[in-house]
Design a protein around this motif. Sequence first.
Motif, PDB file in Angstrom:
ATOM      1  N   PRO A 415       0.808  -1.226   0.000  1.00  0.00           N
ATOM      2  CA  PRO A 415       0.000   0.000   0.000  1.00  0.00           C
ATOM      3  C   PRO A 415       0.838   1.271   0.000  1.00  0.00           C
ATOM      4  CG  PRO A 415      -0.917  -1.586   1.537  1.00  0.00           C
ATOM      5  CD  PRO A 415       0.391  -2.159   1.071  1.00  0.00           C
ATOM      6  N   GLU A 416       1.919   1.286   0.800  1.00  0.00           N
ATOM      7  CA  GLU A 416       2.745   2.494   0.859  1.00  0.00           C
ATOM      8  C   GLU A 416       3.466   2.768  -0.456  1.00  0.00           C
ATOM      9  OE1 GLU A 416       5.052  -0.779   3.125  1.00  0.00           O
ATOM     10  OE2 GLU A 416       2.977  -0.174   2.709  1.00  0.00           O
ATOM     11  N   GLN A 417       3.699   1.721  -1.249  1.00  0.00           N
ATOM     12  CA  GLN A 417       4.296   1.929  -2.570  1.00  0.00           C
ATOM     13  C   GLN A 417       3.298   2.563  -3.539  1.00  0.00           C
ATOM     14  OE1 GLN A 417       5.550  -2.315  -2.912  1.00  0.00           O
ATOM     15  NE2 GLN A 417       7.548  -1.462  -3.492  1.00  0.00           N
ATOM     16  N   LEU A 418       2.047   2.200  -3.377  1.00  0.00           N
ATOM     17  CA  LEU A 418       1.017   2.758  -4.239  1.00  0.00           C
ATOM     18  C   LEU A 418       0.652   4.174  -3.809  1.00  0.00           C
ATOM     19  CD1 LEU A 418      -1.256  -0.413  -4.462  1.00  0.00           C
ATOM     20  CD2 LEU A 418       0.202   0.499  -6.279  1.00  0.00           C
ATOM     21  N   GLY A 419       0.488   4.396  -2.502  1.00  0.00           N
ATOM     22  CA  GLY A 419       0.183   5.719  -1.983  1.00  0.00           C
ATOM     23  C   GLY A 419      -1.291   6.078  -2.104  1.00  0.00           C
ATOM     24  N   PHE A 420      -1.706   7.053  -1.315  1.00  0.00           N
ATOM     25  CA  PHE A 420      -3.117   7.440  -1.295  1.00  0.00           C
ATOM     26  C   PHE A 420      -3.597   7.929  -2.653  1.00  0.00           C
ATOM     27  CE2 PHE A 420      -6.359  10.724  -0.956  1.00  0.00           C
ATOM     28  CZ  PHE A 420      -7.373  10.022  -0.313  1.00  0.00           C
ATOM     29  N   TRP A 424      -7.118   7.065  -4.584  1.00  0.00           N
ATOM     30  CA  TRP A 424      -8.071   8.133  -4.869  1.00  0.00           C
ATOM     31  C   TRP A 424      -8.352   8.236  -6.370  1.00  0.00           C
ATOM     32  CZ3 TRP A 424      -8.567  12.860  -7.374  1.00  0.00           C
ATOM     33  CH2 TRP A 424      -9.607  13.698  -6.920  1.00  0.00           C
ATOM     34  N   GLN A 425      -7.294   8.141  -7.170  1.00  0.00           N
ATOM     35  CA  GLN A 425      -7.476   8.215  -8.622  1.00  0.00           C
ATOM     36  C   GLN A 425      -8.266   7.026  -9.154  1.00  0.00           C
ATOM     37  OE1 GLN A 425      -3.425   8.598  -9.965  1.00  0.00           O
ATOM     38  NE2 GLN A 425      -3.560  10.846 -10.107  1.00  0.00           N
ATOM     39  N   GLN A 426      -7.955   5.837  -8.661  1.00  0.00           N
ATOM     40  CA  GLN A 426      -8.690   4.647  -9.119  1.00  0.00           C
ATOM     41  C   GLN A 426     -10.166   4.753  -8.722  1.00  0.00           C
ATOM     42  OE1 GLN A 426      -7.454   1.875 -10.938  1.00  0.00           O
ATOM     43  NE2 GLN A 426      -5.776   3.318 -11.215  1.00  0.00           N
ATOM     44  N   TRP A 427     -10.398   5.222  -7.517  1.00  0.00           N
ATOM     45  CA  TRP A 427     -11.766   5.279  -7.017  1.00  0.00           C
ATOM     46  C   TRP A 427     -12.585   6.363  -7.689  1.00  0.00           C
ATOM     47  CZ3 TRP A 427     -14.307   1.670  -4.849  1.00  0.00           C
ATOM     48  CH2 TRP A 427     -15.464   1.911  -4.125  1.00  0.00           C
ATOM     49  N   GLN A 493      -7.204  -0.274   3.990  1.00  0.00           N
ATOM     50  CA  GLN A 493      -7.103  -0.203   5.447  1.00  0.00           C
ATOM     51  C   GLN A 493      -5.644  -0.230   5.902  1.00  0.00           C
ATOM     52  OE1 GLN A 493      -9.519  -3.426   6.993  1.00  0.00           O
ATOM     53  NE2 GLN A 493     -11.324  -2.117   7.187  1.00  0.00           N
ATOM     54  N   ASP A 494      -4.846  -1.057   5.234  1.00  0.00           N
ATOM     55  CA  ASP A 494      -3.423  -1.102   5.577  1.00  0.00           C
ATOM     56  C   ASP A 494      -2.762   0.249   5.321  1.00  0.00           C
ATOM     57  OD1 ASP A 494      -3.651  -3.757   6.294  1.00  0.00           O
ATOM     58  OD2 ASP A 494      -3.038  -4.521   4.332  1.00  0.00           O
ATOM     59  N   LEU A 495      -3.146   0.907   4.226  1.00  0.00           N
ATOM     60  CA  LEU A 495      -2.611   2.234   3.931  1.00  0.00           C
ATOM     61  C   LEU A 495      -3.034   3.231   5.010  1.00  0.00           C
ATOM     62  CD1 LEU A 495      -1.188   4.091   1.713  1.00  0.00           C
ATOM     63  CD2 LEU A 495      -3.527   4.722   1.090  1.00  0.00           C
ATOM     64  N   VAL A 496      -4.295   3.205   5.420  1.00  0.00           N
ATOM     65  CA  VAL A 496      -4.793   4.125   6.448  1.00  0.00           C
ATOM     66  C   VAL A 496      -4.030   3.912   7.760  1.00  0.00           C
ATOM     67  CG1 VAL A 496      -6.798   4.746   7.870  1.00  0.00           C
ATOM     68  CG2 VAL A 496      -7.082   4.317   5.407  1.00  0.00           C
ATOM     69  N   ALA A 497      -3.782   2.657   8.112  1.00  0.00           N
ATOM     70  CA  ALA A 497      -3.051   2.362   9.350  1.00  0.00           C
ATOM     71  C   ALA A 497      -1.651   2.953   9.308  1.00  0.00           C
ATOM     72  CB  ALA A 497      -2.990   0.851   9.562  1.00  0.00           C
ATOM     73  N   LEU A 498      -1.051   2.957   8.129  1.00  0.00           N
ATOM     74  CA  LEU A 498       0.315   3.455   7.991  1.00  0.00           C
ATOM     75  C   LEU A 498       0.377   4.979   7.909  1.00  0.00           C
ATOM     76  CD1 LEU A 498       1.649   0.849   5.391  1.00  0.00           C
ATOM     77  CD2 LEU A 498       2.461   1.116   7.739  1.00  0.00           C
ATOM     78  N   GLN A 499      -0.597   5.619   7.257  1.00  0.00           N
ATOM     79  CA  GLN A 499      -0.446   7.026   6.889  1.00  0.00           C
ATOM     80  C   GLN A 499      -1.422   7.981   7.578  1.00  0.00           C
ATOM     81  OE1 GLN A 499      -0.391   7.409   2.600  1.00  0.00           O
ATOM     82  NE2 GLN A 499       1.507   6.258   2.408  1.00  0.00           N
ATOM     83  N   VAL A 504      -3.326  13.519   9.664  1.00  0.00           N
ATOM     84  CA  VAL A 504      -3.734  14.326  10.807  1.00  0.00           C
ATOM     85  C   VAL A 504      -2.814  15.528  10.967  1.00  0.00           C
ATOM     86  CG1 VAL A 504      -3.872  14.360  13.337  1.00  0.00           C
ATOM     87  CG2 VAL A 504      -4.861  12.444  12.059  1.00  0.00           C
ATOM     88  N   ASP A 505      -1.535  15.335  10.755  1.00  0.00           N
ATOM     89  CA  ASP A 505      -0.556  16.417  10.907  1.00  0.00           C
ATOM     90  C   ASP A 505      -0.638  17.443   9.785  1.00  0.00           C
ATOM     91  OD1 ASP A 505       0.332  15.264  13.210  1.00  0.00           O
ATOM     92  OD2 ASP A 505       2.010  14.193  12.248  1.00  0.00           O
ATOM     93  N   GLY A 506      -1.421  17.124   8.717  1.00  0.00           N
ATOM     94  CA  GLY A 506      -1.540  18.043   7.593  1.00  0.00           C
ATOM     95  C   GLY A 506      -0.315  18.103   6.726  1.00  0.00           C
ATOM     96  N   LYS A 507       0.537  17.076   6.814  1.00  0.00           N
ATOM     97  CA  LYS A 507       1.778  17.063   6.041  1.00  0.00           C
ATOM     98  C   LYS A 507       1.598  16.367   4.696  1.00  0.00           C
ATOM     99  CE  LYS A 507       4.572  16.943  10.271  1.00  0.00           C
ATOM    100  NZ  LYS A 507       5.532  16.142  11.075  1.00  0.00           N
ATOM    101  N   ASP A 508       0.384  15.929   4.406  1.00  0.00           N
ATOM    102  CA  ASP A 508       0.108  15.183   3.188  1.00  0.00           C
ATOM    103  C   ASP A 508      -0.896  15.967   2.351  1.00  0.00           C
ATOM    104  OD1 ASP A 508      -0.902  12.956   1.409  1.00  0.00           O
ATOM    105  OD2 ASP A 508       0.557  11.847   2.613  1.00  0.00           O
ATOM    106  N   GLU A 509      -1.039  15.575   1.080  1.00  0.00           N
ATOM    107  CA  GLU A 509      -2.018  16.230   0.224  1.00  0.00           C
ATOM    108  C   GLU A 509      -3.450  15.893   0.644  1.00  0.00           C
ATOM    109  OE1 GLU A 509      -1.620  14.784  -3.762  1.00  0.00           O
ATOM    110  OE2 GLU A 509      -1.435  12.706  -3.118  1.00  0.00           O
TER     111      GLU A 509
END
Length: 973
Positions: A415-420, A424-427, A493-499, A504-509
């Motif tokens: 999941p971390e290799q694919l990224g959010f 989002w794009q697939q969905w 879910q695995d991605l959410v657990a990791l990221q 929350v910190d607002g450091k992501d897009e």
Amino acid sequence: MTLLNDWIRDKLETVRGYDHVLVRDHLGLLGRADRLIDQFGSEAAYAVVTGATNLAFRMCYETVAESGAQRIMVVDRTPLKRLGNISANTAPPLFYPDFLATVPEDARVILDVRQFLRDITGDPEWPSLCNDQGYARLIVTHLDGVIRAHKNLRRAKTQGFTDFDFKTIIAFAALGLPELAFKKLRSEYYWRIGLLGHQTMRDLDQLTGEVLKPIKQQLLQAPVPFRWFVDQDAEMVVVGFYLSAILAQHTDKWGLLLANIDPGLSGFKQVEEKILTETTPGLIKLDPRQAERDVQEVEDSLDQEDLDLLLVKELHIDTPAGFISIIEKEKYSNLFRSLALLMALDDCLGEKPSPDAIKKLKDQLYCADKSECFADYWQSESWARLSEAYKLAVEIHHLRQQLFSMLKNIKVKKPEQLGFKYYWQQWNQQKLNRLEYYLSSLERLLDTGNILPRSVKDLPELFSQALSRVRKRIRAVSDEVHYQLDVVNRSFQDLVALQYASWVDGKDEVVLTSQFISRCLKPHWDPQNEKAVIFIFDGMRYDIWDELLYPALAEKLELLQDYPAVSILPTETQLTRKAISAGAFPDQFDTKSGEDKLLKEGLGREMGVSQAVELINPDGHGTGETVHYRCGKLDVYIFELCDVELHGIHMKKLGDGREVPARPLAFIYQQLIKNILDHEVMAIIRTLEPGTKVFITADHGFVRLGRQPVWFNDADLNEPLDCSYQNTMLKVAFNQVNLKKEHKANMIAFSPAKLRVPSKVTRFVKARGQLIEKEFRSIVFPRPGYSFKRQNSPYNPDAYSHGGISLQEMIIPMVVMRVKADMDSLIVAGPITGSTEVLEGEEIEVRVQLEYKAPALFSSEMRVDVDAYYAPSTGKSPADQVELTHQVLYVGIANSEIIYRFKPGADEATKEERIDGVMKRLLTIELKYKDGMRTVRQSLSRSFLVKLNSEQVVRRVPTHLGNILGLAPKNMR
């Protein structure tokens, strides 16, 4: 009818000065000027007594006479045939010697057609045949045509008026060709008379065959098959002609096939193919409605064996090449192309669909510049539903390919290799979010309504078998897709657990709902100089935005930004919706506070806005609208879009053992959500000024719940209420939970600090009458396919819910839009004109003129779909609305007109309206048409009044009196 009304009115005006007036109407002319006699009676203060039978007439007349009425008008409607046909088996003519003795000769008005025609044409030579009841009916029905044909007579000869001349006038007027009376016919009018007027000719032949002799003589000079109308059965000629035209589209052997179907049709081999291919479209345009009826008759004439011969054995409809060819070539028969599309649907949903068929038919059926044919002009429920079903099937086919590609990526990459961004794009951009809705829509479409163009027993078995396969296959595909989405969600879910911590910190897009004010509203809105509106939709998944709301807004609003937005966890309304208003995480605000207070705090903290937040009561019923706040130049609307509707929908077991939601997703979207969006939301949008910023978001989505239960020991919970289907708040750390390893594998856990939710809460327990304090050490969510169960409690999860971790629940719309400046439209809709005030029981007629502004630049005509409804002007809830008939208009150079006629029902009035005596309603007419790839929508509204319980003088004999038995005139009792 204006001429006739004016003539009758003039006749009545001549007797206005008399107290007793007699009007004899033995030809029923007043039946076409019914309101005129009432209006005149009211103006001249007459009590009007109308009758055709003695018993009812005497009762009404005596009632009026005893009332002391000074001015009485009697309307004698005894039919002409009953005047001279007195027998024991028929009712006698109206008998009123007592009244007649009081009526002077000059106060007696006789309405007859002959005198009417003499007066309006100035021609005294009209024959006595005018007052024959059969001819009189034809004259009044085709009055304009009779007048025009008479002018041709006087151009042809200035003197003389034979019965033959009279019948010629009637015949051409009835055929709709008055301008051709007493002229030599051209060949194209042979076709019009023979092909489109065959039913009228048959009726006229029964009335008078003599008038058709010159027409028949000229028809004999016309080409085959039109000359056959003279001496052969018209129905057979029509059936043979259109069947020839249909078959000639598909095969050179059409003549042989006709003979095989019916030897009586073998003569049609003489018809020139040029007439079939070139002349047929022109003939159809002369009278499309008659052509529609004729083609329908052709289809009805084909039985099981005929269809098997034509479609299966000859045209190979069961092969991709066969059904593609039929759909591409068929211009007339909805039966042929509907059955071909059924076979295409069977192919598309099959194990090995034909890619070539899918591509060709998608281009053929759904391209923006598709040219319409005759079959598109007449309503076919089967074709419409199959066309919609095939479009859904094609979309599902492509989305399943995309889903399969995503599953392959998930299998080989972490999941971390694919990224959010990938999820989002697939969905959203690849539209996988729509798969569940499309599947539900298709399954609902196939299981309800008329898919087949005729009953199964009247079709070859091939087609019923195809429909059965299609229904089974879509169920199998639906089960397969739901399983595959569970696989995708496990990875998510695995991605959410990791990221999630970085979100929350607002450091992501990624933008969380708690960051809406700071990261979405603040960068785009100047509170000092700009008006803005925020729409918060409770429970709106991204597919609802994508499929239903955005297309409706796109005409009036431009999209400025679409954020990659996610609901905070847990995806519960009381947390994530309040987080939007507060602009903060739940551990930063009092979760028991109202949204108005939180909104004021959030706007003040993040944007320096100090104005008060006031509650605005919604106009009308506010259906779907939970609340409306205003803060300076900002309006905030919160809609209970589907959250309430989803809770409480249970699963039901089908006969085949499958479990499905009791109310399918498609029903919720189409019947409930779309109604709120189209009416309540769009009503607000239409009031917004150009340049207004519009912010749209949701608190969370929803997902289909897993059916495998997992549970905790009560010892790990503060109280059982902390356990819900999609999340559980534990008082112990997850690593201390007393569960087996395989059970823990079906859960994913977070600490309250990581989710930024309160770890301590106080709750008043009413049953105990005391406050309890609870502390949480972990928050746990089930893996896809599972849901939590309370120990020693029943387990019956709803079909849908939220609160957990899934693409459906977490990915939500968060978009910024702006109201466009007004744009020029291809279709200009004039204002609604017509009735604005009627009495109870009267019909309302309204019209809207449509002007097509650019026929030279685009197609010669534009299809416009029209919907209309009316509702109380104080509110427009779905329950209050009265839908009017859907219309399809083709607006061309000559422009067009929307016409609606309807009678508001007295039962629609509320108790308050009954007391006031007035029912006020708002009529809305909505237009939709295509401008290239863009769907343009326009809406017009106008109020009207219905006066209730108005005082009225009873002027007619009540319709039920003639049916009362055992009554006699008063002087005979």
